[in-house]
Design a protein around this motif. Structure first.
Motif, PDB file in Angstrom:
ATOM      1  N   CYS A  32     -47.214 -57.382 -37.951  1.00  0.00           N
ATOM      2  CA  CYS A  32     -47.961 -58.671 -37.750  1.00  0.00           C
ATOM      3  C   CYS A  32     -47.994 -59.518 -38.874  1.00  0.00           C
ATOM      4  CB  CYS A  32     -49.635 -58.383 -37.436  1.00  0.00           C
ATOM      5  SG  CYS A  32     -49.444 -57.640 -35.712  1.00  0.00           S
ATOM      6  N   ALA A  33     -48.009 -58.844 -40.001  1.00  0.00           N
ATOM      7  CA  ALA A  33     -48.274 -59.708 -41.108  1.00  0.00           C
ATOM      8  C   ALA A  33     -46.882 -60.387 -41.816  1.00  0.00           C
ATOM      9  CB  ALA A  33     -48.346 -58.550 -42.518  1.00  0.00           C
ATOM     10  N   ALA A  34     -45.676 -59.887 -41.522  1.00  0.00           N
ATOM     11  CA  ALA A  34     -44.454 -60.327 -41.641  1.00  0.00           C
ATOM     12  C   ALA A  34     -44.388 -61.678 -41.500  1.00  0.00           C
ATOM     13  CB  ALA A  34     -43.269 -59.627 -41.106  1.00  0.00           C
ATOM     14  N   LEU A  35     -44.975 -62.172 -40.257  1.00  0.00           N
ATOM     15  CA  LEU A  35     -45.034 -63.423 -39.898  1.00  0.00           C
ATOM     16  C   LEU A  35     -45.406 -64.589 -40.689  1.00  0.00           C
ATOM     17  CD1 LEU A  35     -45.721 -62.590 -35.990  1.00  0.00           C
ATOM     18  CD2 LEU A  35     -43.632 -63.441 -36.691  1.00  0.00           C
ATOM     19  N   TYR A  84     -33.115 -58.882 -51.214  1.00  0.00           N
ATOM     20  CA  TYR A  84     -32.004 -58.552 -52.174  1.00  0.00           C
ATOM     21  C   TYR A  84     -30.500 -59.133 -51.485  1.00  0.00           C
ATOM     22  CZ  TYR A  84     -29.144 -56.814 -55.925  1.00  0.00           C
ATOM     23  OH  TYR A  84     -27.962 -56.373 -56.919  1.00  0.00           O
ATOM     24  N   GLY A  85     -30.292 -60.233 -52.311  1.00  0.00           N
ATOM     25  CA  GLY A  85     -28.847 -60.595 -51.580  1.00  0.00           C
ATOM     26  C   GLY A  85     -29.198 -61.152 -50.188  1.00  0.00           C
ATOM     27  N   PRO A  86     -28.159 -60.488 -49.348  1.00  0.00           N
ATOM     28  CA  PRO A  86     -28.413 -60.999 -47.891  1.00  0.00           C
ATOM     29  C   PRO A  86     -29.516 -60.233 -47.265  1.00  0.00           C
ATOM     30  CG  PRO A  86     -26.292 -59.977 -48.241  1.00  0.00           C
ATOM     31  CD  PRO A  86     -26.900 -60.100 -49.604  1.00  0.00           C
ATOM     32  N   TRP A  87     -29.735 -58.756 -47.957  1.00  0.00           N
ATOM     33  CA  TRP A  87     -30.341 -57.794 -47.366  1.00  0.00           C
ATOM     34  C   TRP A  87     -32.077 -58.003 -47.234  1.00  0.00           C
ATOM     35  CZ3 TRP A  87     -28.144 -54.262 -44.474  1.00  0.00           C
ATOM     36  CH2 TRP A  87     -26.713 -53.987 -44.877  1.00  0.00           C
ATOM     37  N   PHE A  88     -32.867 -57.699 -46.336  1.00  0.00           N
ATOM     38  CA  PHE A  88     -34.277 -58.123 -46.412  1.00  0.00           C
ATOM     39  C   PHE A  88     -35.001 -56.841 -45.545  1.00  0.00           C
ATOM     40  CE2 PHE A  88     -32.850 -59.978 -42.568  1.00  0.00           C
ATOM     41  CZ  PHE A  88     -33.811 -59.484 -41.655  1.00  0.00           C
ATOM     42  N   ILE A  89     -36.310 -56.778 -46.235  1.00  0.00           N
ATOM     43  CA  ILE A  89     -37.407 -56.195 -45.573  1.00  0.00           C
ATOM     44  C   ILE A  89     -38.348 -57.072 -44.893  1.00  0.00           C
ATOM     45  CG2 ILE A  89     -38.971 -54.326 -45.211  1.00  0.00           C
ATOM     46  CD1 ILE A  89     -37.258 -52.485 -47.564  1.00  0.00           C
ATOM     47  N   GLY A  90     -38.543 -57.489 -44.034  1.00  0.00           N
ATOM     48  CA  GLY A  90     -39.417 -58.630 -43.722  1.00  0.00           C
ATOM     49  C   GLY A  90     -39.232 -59.441 -42.479  1.00  0.00           C
ATOM     50  N   PHE A  95     -41.899 -64.203 -32.526  1.00  0.00           N
ATOM     51  CA  PHE A  95     -43.073 -63.914 -32.440  1.00  0.00           C
ATOM     52  C   PHE A  95     -43.228 -62.265 -32.032  1.00  0.00           C
ATOM     53  CE2 PHE A  95     -46.807 -63.757 -29.316  1.00  0.00           C
ATOM     54  CZ  PHE A  95     -47.909 -63.813 -30.504  1.00  0.00           C
ATOM     55  N   ALA A  96     -42.504 -61.872 -31.105  1.00  0.00           N
ATOM     56  CA  ALA A  96     -42.550 -60.697 -30.402  1.00  0.00           C
ATOM     57  C   ALA A  96     -42.102 -59.492 -31.195  1.00  0.00           C
ATOM     58  CB  ALA A  96     -41.830 -60.590 -29.085  1.00  0.00           C
ATOM     59  N   ASN A  97     -41.257 -59.731 -32.179  1.00  0.00           N
ATOM     60  CA  ASN A  97     -40.418 -58.922 -32.806  1.00  0.00           C
ATOM     61  C   ASN A  97     -40.147 -59.239 -34.526  1.00  0.00           C
ATOM     62  OD1 ASN A  97     -39.268 -56.342 -31.715  1.00  0.00           O
ATOM     63  ND2 ASN A  97     -37.906 -56.577 -33.241  1.00  0.00           N
ATOM     64  N   PRO A  98     -41.553 -59.561 -35.210  1.00  0.00           N
ATOM     65  CA  PRO A  98     -41.101 -60.246 -36.473  1.00  0.00           C
ATOM     66  C   PRO A  98     -41.002 -59.501 -37.784  1.00  0.00           C
ATOM     67  CG  PRO A  98     -43.474 -59.687 -36.134  1.00  0.00           C
ATOM     68  CD  PRO A  98     -42.829 -59.220 -34.752  1.00  0.00           C
ATOM     69  N   PHE A  99     -40.966 -58.327 -37.692  1.00  0.00           N
ATOM     70  CA  PHE A  99     -40.729 -57.655 -39.004  1.00  0.00           C
ATOM     71  C   PHE A  99     -39.581 -56.660 -38.864  1.00  0.00           C
ATOM     72  CE2 PHE A  99     -41.692 -53.953 -41.790  1.00  0.00           C
ATOM     73  CZ  PHE A  99     -41.756 -54.750 -43.162  1.00  0.00           C
ATOM     74  N   GLY A 100     -38.838 -56.298 -39.904  1.00  0.00           N
ATOM     75  CA  GLY A 100     -37.726 -55.160 -39.894  1.00  0.00           C
ATOM     76  C   GLY A 100     -36.747 -55.188 -41.024  1.00  0.00           C
ATOM     77  N   LEU A 101     -36.011 -54.491 -41.090  1.00  0.00           N
ATOM     78  CA  LEU A 101     -34.988 -54.217 -42.114  1.00  0.00           C
ATOM     79  C   LEU A 101     -33.628 -54.790 -41.551  1.00  0.00           C
ATOM     80  CD1 LEU A 101     -33.776 -53.114 -44.478  1.00  0.00           C
ATOM     81  CD2 LEU A 101     -33.355 -50.785 -43.504  1.00  0.00           C
ATOM     82  N   GLY A 102     -33.256 -55.911 -42.338  1.00  0.00           N
ATOM     83  CA  GLY A 102     -31.958 -56.471 -41.639  1.00  0.00           C
ATOM     84  C   GLY A 102     -30.941 -57.349 -42.750  1.00  0.00           C
ATOM     85  N   ILE A 103     -30.042 -57.880 -42.059  1.00  0.00           N
ATOM     86  CA  ILE A 103     -28.956 -58.691 -43.029  1.00  0.00           C
ATOM     87  C   ILE A 103     -28.900 -60.055 -42.689  1.00  0.00           C
ATOM     88  CG2 ILE A 103     -27.124 -57.420 -41.700  1.00  0.00           C
ATOM     89  CD1 ILE A 103     -25.642 -57.689 -44.452  1.00  0.00           C
ATOM     90  N   ASP A 104     -28.930 -61.124 -43.412  1.00  0.00           N
ATOM     91  CA  ASP A 104     -28.246 -62.169 -42.973  1.00  0.00           C
ATOM     92  C   ASP A 104     -26.979 -62.436 -43.078  1.00  0.00           C
ATOM     93  OD1 ASP A 104     -30.914 -63.321 -42.588  1.00  0.00           O
ATOM     94  OD2 ASP A 104     -31.260 -63.700 -44.708  1.00  0.00           O
ATOM     95  N   LEU A 115     -28.764 -59.670 -38.402  1.00  0.00           N
ATOM     96  CA  LEU A 115     -28.916 -58.551 -37.449  1.00  0.00           C
ATOM     97  C   LEU A 115     -30.072 -57.771 -38.153  1.00  0.00           C
ATOM     98  CD1 LEU A 115     -25.284 -57.373 -37.110  1.00  0.00           C
ATOM     99  CD2 LEU A 115     -26.669 -58.624 -35.624  1.00  0.00           C
ATOM    100  N   ALA A 116     -30.708 -57.167 -37.156  1.00  0.00           N
ATOM    101  CA  ALA A 116     -31.883 -56.326 -37.669  1.00  0.00           C
ATOM    102  C   ALA A 116     -32.314 -55.087 -36.950  1.00  0.00           C
ATOM    103  CB  ALA A 116     -33.009 -57.257 -37.875  1.00  0.00           C
ATOM    104  N   ALA A 117     -32.953 -54.098 -37.667  1.00  0.00           N
ATOM    105  CA  ALA A 117     -33.567 -52.979 -36.903  1.00  0.00           C
ATOM    106  C   ALA A 117     -34.972 -53.134 -37.069  1.00  0.00           C
ATOM    107  CB  ALA A 117     -32.921 -51.604 -37.605  1.00  0.00           C
ATOM    108  N   SER A 118     -35.607 -53.095 -36.046  1.00  0.00           N
ATOM    109  CA  SER A 118     -37.270 -53.649 -36.145  1.00  0.00           C
ATOM    110  C   SER A 118     -38.032 -52.609 -35.392  1.00  0.00           C
ATOM    111  CB  SER A 118     -37.336 -55.049 -36.172  1.00  0.00           C
ATOM    112  OG  SER A 118     -36.805 -55.400 -34.618  1.00  0.00           O
TER     113      SER A 118
END
Length: 284
Positions: A32-35, A84-90, A95-104, A115-118
């Motif tokens: 929830c918070a990531a949003l 960090y660069g293209p990588w993110f946690i956030g 709205f339905a799936n707002p937080f994860g570990l992914g890459i821009d 892409l993201a795993a969340s």
């Protein structure tokens, strides 16, 4: 609400908060918070970052105990958005799936593709959440693998997401499409608002809202088949007040109406769901 200046939703922010176990609550609160942190962390970004960028904070959220519940829960939430660069946690722009570990995979001043795993804002349910759920079994949290895209201009954003559950939670595939308007009545205040839609496949709908023969026998509720289609329509609104170059205050709300087979499910006590969050965050 948007990847550039938004204060995130809340959720959607949400969404089915769980009474058991507390571990579920903690994970959900991160989602929830990531949003809410999204806009704060990305507002000054125009491309893929070359180093670390982190925004951390805390807030309080009010959300339904489970999708379709008429009971609510007030809970503390962490606010996290680290890159960090293209990588993110956030933030993931959904709205339905707002937080994860992914890459821009691609990001410039207007476009964001990745892409993201969340985990999920909605999608867990424990029998202890409501007397009506007795005998239906618990629904575990999904691990969703997905792709997202967003186009952001000066005063609006359009974004989409598609994700499939790769865990044993039987939560199938969802897709969301959202748009938001953004404006600044004064220099330090950013406001956002806009609609969204969520489509779900039959596996997701049956797991969250359906009742099979065995569940019917245990619970006493009639068997119910929930199929693919529009699962929900919602409206998002948010506000971010920038105190200085580091600190910011955020508030967000969402109203969601379950649709189709989800709305008519015997386990749904209330088809209109609301989510609220207030918080503060620090950008390092």
């Amino acid at each position: 609400m948007n990847s550039n200046e938004t204060i995130r939703k809340v959720p959607n922010v949400e969404t089915a908060m769980r009474a058991r176990p507390e571990r579920h609550l903690r994970i959900r609160h991160v989602a929830c918070a990531a949003l809410f942190v999204t806009g704060a962390a990305h507002a000054q970004s125009t491309g893929v970052r070359s180093g670390w960028d982190a925004t951390l904070g805390a807030g309080v959220a009010i959300a339904p105990r489970y999708p379709g519940s008429d009971a609510r829960r007030v809970s503390p939430v962490p606010l996290i958005d680290v890159h960090y660069g293209p990588w993110f946690i956030g933030n993931i722009p959904s709205f339905a799936n707002p937080f994860g570990l992914g890459i821009d995979l691609y990001r410039n001043g207007n476009w964001r593709l990745g892409l993201a795993a969340s985990s999920a804002l909605r999608g867990t349910r424990d029998e202890s959440d409501d007397a009506r759920l007795a005998g239906l079994g618990d629904v575990g949290r999904p691990l969703r693998l997905g792709a997202f895209g967003a186009y952001s201009a000066r005063c609006f954003e359009v974004r989409g997401y598609v994700g499939t559950d790769a865990s044993r939670s039987r939560q199938g595939t969802i897709a969301t499409l959202e748009s938001e308007l953004r404006w600044q009545p004064v220099d330090r205040l950013t406001l956002t608002t806009g609609p969204g839609l969520m489509w779900t496949n039959g596996r997701y709908a049956q797991t969250l809202y359906g009742i099979d023969a065995a569940q019917s026998a245990r619970s006493g509720l009639p068997a119910y088949h929930a199929g693919a289609g529009l699962g929900a329509a919602y409206w998002l609104a948010g506000a971010r007040w920038r105190i200085d170059n580091h600190w910011q205050l955020m508030a967000s709300a969402a109203i969601e109406r379950l649709a189709g087979d989800a709305r008519d499910s015997p386990i749904v006590r209330k088809s209109v769901q609301t989510y609220f969050m207030v918080g503060t965050a620090y950008r390092f």
